[in-house]
Design an enzyme around this catalytic site. Sequence first.
Site, PDB file in Angstrom:
ATOM      1  N   HIS A   1      50.454  58.529  -9.753  1.00 35.39           N
ATOM      2  CA  HIS A   1      49.588  57.459  -9.263  1.00 35.39           C
ATOM      3  C   HIS A   1      48.368  57.205 -10.137  1.00 35.39           C
ATOM      4  CE1 HIS A   1      51.180  57.490  -4.829  1.00 35.39           C
ATOM      5  NE2 HIS A   1      52.144  57.383  -5.734  1.00 35.39           N
TER       6      HIS A   1
ATOM      7  N   ASP B   1      59.303  53.381  -5.831  1.00 36.38           N
ATOM      8  CA  ASP B   1      58.512  53.572  -4.617  1.00 36.38           C
ATOM      9  C   ASP B   1      57.912  52.249  -4.154  1.00 36.38           C
ATOM     10  OD1 ASP B   1      59.189  56.197  -4.444  1.00 36.38           O
ATOM     11  OD2 ASP B   1      57.214  57.010  -4.924  1.00 36.38           O
TER      12      ASP B   1
ATOM     13  N   HIS C   1      61.494  56.344 -12.799  1.00 37.23           N
ATOM     14  CA  HIS C   1      60.598  56.901 -11.791  1.00 37.23           C
ATOM     15  C   HIS C   1      60.758  58.413 -11.782  1.00 37.23           C
ATOM     16  CE1 HIS C   1      58.195  56.479  -8.033  1.00 37.23           C
ATOM     17  NE2 HIS C   1      58.760  57.640  -7.740  1.00 37.23           N
TER      18      HIS C   1
ATOM     19  N   ASP D   1      54.781  52.157  -7.316  1.00 37.04           N
ATOM     20  CA  ASP D   1      54.117  52.981  -6.298  1.00 37.04           C
ATOM     21  C   ASP D   1      53.284  52.125  -5.359  1.00 37.04           C
ATOM     22  OD1 ASP D   1      54.850  55.838  -7.025  1.00 37.04           O
ATOM     23  OD2 ASP D   1      54.114  55.103  -8.945  1.00 37.04           O
TER      24      ASP D   1
ATOM     25  N   ASP E   1      55.655  56.940 -10.301  1.00 35.77           N
ATOM     26  CA  ASP E   1      55.609  58.202  -9.553  1.00 35.77           C
ATOM     27  C   ASP E   1      54.244  58.852  -9.664  1.00 35.77           C
ATOM     28  OD1 ASP E   1      56.476  60.071  -7.766  1.00 35.77           O
ATOM     29  OD2 ASP E   1      57.600  61.275  -9.198  1.00 35.77           O
TER      30      ASP E   1
ATOM     31  N   HIS F   1      54.198  51.624  -2.207  1.00 38.07           N
ATOM     32  CA  HIS F   1      54.253  52.382  -0.950  1.00 38.07           C
ATOM     33  C   HIS F   1      54.039  51.498   0.280  1.00 38.07           C
ATOM     34  CE1 HIS F   1      54.607  56.484  -2.573  1.00 38.07           C
ATOM     35  NE2 HIS F   1      53.953  55.986  -3.616  1.00 38.07           N
TER      36      HIS F   1
ATOM     37  N   ASN G   1      61.662  57.972  -5.534  1.00 41.79           N
ATOM     38  CA  ASN G   1      62.048  59.096  -4.681  1.00 41.79           C
ATOM     39  C   ASN G   1      61.735  58.868  -3.211  1.00 41.79           C
ATOM     40  OD1 ASN G   1      59.263  59.450  -5.764  1.00 41.79           O
ATOM     41  ND2 ASN G   1      59.221  61.196  -4.376  1.00 41.79           N
ATOM     42  N   HIS G   2      60.767  58.006  -2.894  1.00 43.66           N
ATOM     43  CA  HIS G   2      60.438  57.774  -1.489  1.00 43.66           C
ATOM     44  C   HIS G   2      61.487  56.947  -0.777  1.00 43.66           C
ATOM     45  CE1 HIS G   2      56.181  59.026  -0.437  1.00 43.66           C
ATOM     46  NE2 HIS G   2      56.371  59.514  -1.634  1.00 43.66           N
TER      47      HIS G   2
END
Length: 410
Positions: A187, A50, A150, A9, A185, A11, A85-86
Amino acid sequence: MTRVIHTGDTHLGYRQYHLPERRQDFLDAFQRVADDAVADEVDAVVHAGDLFHDRKPGLADLLGTIDVLRTLSDADIPFLAVVGNHETTRDGEWLDLFESMGLVVRLDDSPTVVGDTAFYGLDFVPRAKRDDLDYQFEPHDADHAALVSHGLFEPLVPDYGNVDWDAAEVLDAANVDFDAFLLGDEHTPERVELDGCWVTYCGSTERASASEESERGYNIVEFADGEARISRRGIPTREFVFVTVDLGPGEGLDRVREQVAQHDLEDAVVIVSIDGEGEEIAPARVESFITERGALTARVRDRREYAAESGEVEVSFADPDDAVEDRLREMELSEAARDIDETVRASKLADSNVADTVESRVADLVDDGDLDALPGEAGGQDTEQSTEDGTGEQTEQAGADGQASMGEFQ
């Protein structure tokens, strides 16, 4: 012993609050993880999905990511990863590009052995496709094994209404005995032991929403003597200052300013929450007061309810999501419709990914011949996209800041 960093994550590319400084913060946090891995001479960095915030990251984000991955490659530290998923797409993944460059190992159902541990991967899988999973993996002859995935798994994640992936069922169905189930996933870092297997979330490396108040960091996982041992390490990130002001009768803007001024605001993201019975306050006046004192940005959340003066209509601004949830329950939507609603409105999916993801899920239903599962009027209604967090901020739009598609790199 095999010793790895479990992160996820990250991002990368998230221009939170529309600020380039926040975009750089996410990359800096990822770089810190890589630097720690090199300094500690770990055996691998395991990323649980992610990596990017958007399936179409900008060119600057791709180049920055490659620089970080080269930090690990130059130190002979493998980077093992799954798709979240992102970043998932129908045609190809950025991990495949990085793997072709020798910078990444994309984990799958075959073992990737590091030291005395075999690592397997399970990419993010939409709920509509999970019934088809059989959790069968190729055998290994290492001393330990870990599965990386994830998604939102019970029993670690609070039930947001979309948590229906059960970690115990996955481990029970798998034909490999795992010592650790390393997840991304959620956080918030979490862990639980299930029948001798540690199931754990590493948490995010930067604050992707104002609800993530605790320190950011990653897990250190050691495999030795037939078991996994997990510890936690924090990393420095941009300061978030959280101020809660409970106003008494007659109190207003001056009281809020007084409470905020007690904190060091320099270069910080400041989140102010207002409760109590005091006067109505214009958030912009508080935000300007904060930024004038050196904060990077400020967001004010007035959690009180205000009724309109007319007795005929009541308007509440406190919890609009609650009203939406009540209405959805009354509508008795099909499973497919609930899945699409969760994608559009309630999930953590980046806004610029929503349209493609919904199109993909509807296409899957059509391919499966399950047309009855679709809502009758879904195609003729406009749907508002949800924001990434509760602060009223949306993710940056696709196409901005030199964003690239997979096709440009194939």
